[in-house]
Design a protein around this motif. Sequence first.
Motif, short mmCIF file in Angstrom:
data_model
loop_
_atom_site.label_atom_id
_atom_site.label_comp_id
_atom_site.label_asym_id
_atom_site.label_seq_id
_atom_site.Cartn_x
_atom_site.Cartn_y
_atom_site.Cartn_z
N GLY A 1 25.77 24.18 41.86
CA GLY A 1 25.08 22.40 41.68
C GLY A 1 24.90 22.58 39.82
O GLY A 1 24.23 22.28 39.07
N ASN A 2 26.68 22.28 39.78
CA ASN A 2 27.02 21.76 38.19
C ASN A 2 28.65 20.79 38.57
O ASN A 2 29.25 20.71 39.29
N THR A 3 27.57 18.90 37.83
CA THR A 3 28.91 18.33 37.69
C THR A 3 30.61 18.78 37.43
O THR A 3 31.44 18.23 38.24
N VAL A 4 30.25 19.13 36.21
CA VAL A 4 31.76 20.14 35.60
C VAL A 4 32.40 20.74 36.81
O VAL A 4 33.80 20.39 37.20
N THR A 5 31.20 21.98 37.45
CA THR A 5 32.30 22.64 37.96
C THR A 5 32.91 21.68 39.81
O THR A 5 34.00 22.15 40.12
N GLY A 6 31.95 20.73 39.94
CA GLY A 6 32.01 20.20 41.07
C GLY A 6 33.73 19.14 40.95
O GLY A 6 34.44 19.05 42.35
#
Length: 303
Positions: free
Chosen positions: A181-186
């Motif tokens: 649940g991480n924007t950068v990871t997405g």
Amino acid sequence: MFVDQISLSAKRLSCGFSQVMLQENRLTGLLFMLGIGFNSWLMLACAVVGSCSSMLAAMMYRADTADLDRGLYGYNGALIGLAVSFYLPLSLSSVIILIVCSMLATVIQRLLVTVRVAPLTGPFVITGWMALLLAQWFDLNDTVLPIVGNDLAVTVFVDELLSEGAVQAISHGLGQVMFQGNTVTGLLFIAGLAVAAPKVALWGVFGSVLGYEAATLLQYPEPLVAAGLFGFNGVLVAIVLGDRFPNRFLLIAGGIIMTILITRGFQLLGITPLTAPFVLTSWIIFLLDCLSRTGKSRNKAAG
């Protein structure tokens, strides 16, 4: 010889991670691993252990070397490692559960292949549910591992920059394919898909977008929508159906919506969905397509 073996193992591992989203690309796998590690190095370590355990079982089973090289026996184990690290605290019991279930996933995968059923992430779903049941049996504390990296300045900056609910939820929809649940990871996952094929990345984003919009329209719980929990199964379905039925947009959109409905059904029943909505939707559509083609062939033969 030793260096060649290390290189081959690294290739199989990275391809295994890329196969989580049905791609066979080492760079894609590395970007996926980078995305997981950016969010939590501990989850990445568990995913690597799961993937290696699954591949070890495949080698013990004398699986086809080409399939091993393509990462086909690594992705279910990686997902099990991620699931166990997400739902359970790190302990000797949880590590044993992780390894056993990862190896069992290979057995289930081979059985599905034998009966000519596309495994997809089915082995992960079955063994993932088993892992959660075993955790209850051993009375393991149901707490989530610490997510290392969420408080990094760059993450905070990107999350603030992309603070719009829709943008963040869509990114999380990609990330939640691997419990992130991480924007950068997405965004790193999107980049990984784009490296494999830009069209695949577009299908993945479309699956997350439609999942978010449909769940919002149906007024599903806002926290779950924002977390991307109605998007990740749609991402996988969009990628699979986009590859198999590239010109049947309505079918693909219908498949994405079907995953949302099935996901909500599992939630209402108190069952952790994992990627079961993706697997069930894909199998149903594959079966209907097979029956349709069989019917047309019989009609032609009769004519």
